[in-house]
Scaffold this active site. Structure first.
Site, PDB file in Angstrom:
ATOM      1  CB  SER A  69      54.488 -36.040   5.019  1.00 12.78           C
ATOM      2  OG  SER A  69      55.322 -35.308   5.869  1.00 12.78           O
ATOM      3  CG  HIS A  93      51.691 -32.288   7.330  1.00 11.57           C
ATOM      4  ND1 HIS A  93      52.792 -31.985   8.094  1.00 11.57           N
ATOM      5  CD2 HIS A  93      51.955 -33.493   6.771  1.00 11.57           C
ATOM      6  CE1 HIS A  93      53.680 -32.961   7.991  1.00 11.57           C
ATOM      7  NE2 HIS A  93      53.197 -33.892   7.192  1.00 11.57           N
TER       8      HIS A  93
END
Length: 122
Positions: A69, A93
């Site tokens: 992340s 992501h």
């Protein structure tokens, strides 16, 4: 050579103001950024990434275990070079959120997430 550790959650265990303060005191030509983080707050992460980008030293990010992340874009976007340990993982992501509210609030969050994802991909 100076080392900076990003071990833990961005915005919790690792806060941008501390990393920026640490960077301000570094006069070395090379900095090693060691990362093991599940990610965290996108804006804290962007602040750290941009501070690394603007520092005159050559920054090498070493992913020791996990850069997920926000930690992933700190590594990839903030360093001049990325080293992955043999068993390390990098997880990227699109922006995400956990929300509740009425339709107008949810629509606003969708727009925000689209903007943040587009920003992170540049």
């Amino acid at each position: 050579m100076t080392e900076i550790l990003i071990y833990g959650e961005i915005g919790g265990d690792v806060i941008a103001s501390s990393v920026v303060s640490e960077l301000k005191g570094i006069e070395d030509d090379e900095v090693t950024l060691r990362i093991n983080s599940p990610g965290g707050d996108v804006y804290e992460g962007l602040t750290i990434m941009n501070a690394l980008r603007s520092h005159p030293a050559t920054v090498t990010a070493v992913v020791e275990g996990l850069a997920a992340s926000a930690a992933s874009f700190i590594a990839v976007g903030g360093a001049d070079r990325v080293v992955m340990r043999p068993t390390a993982e990098l997880m990227i992501h699109e922006a995400m959120s956990f929300i509740g509210g009425n339709a107008a609030e949810m629509s606003r969050v969708v727009d925000d997430l689209d903007r943040i994802s587009a920003n992170l991909s540049t």
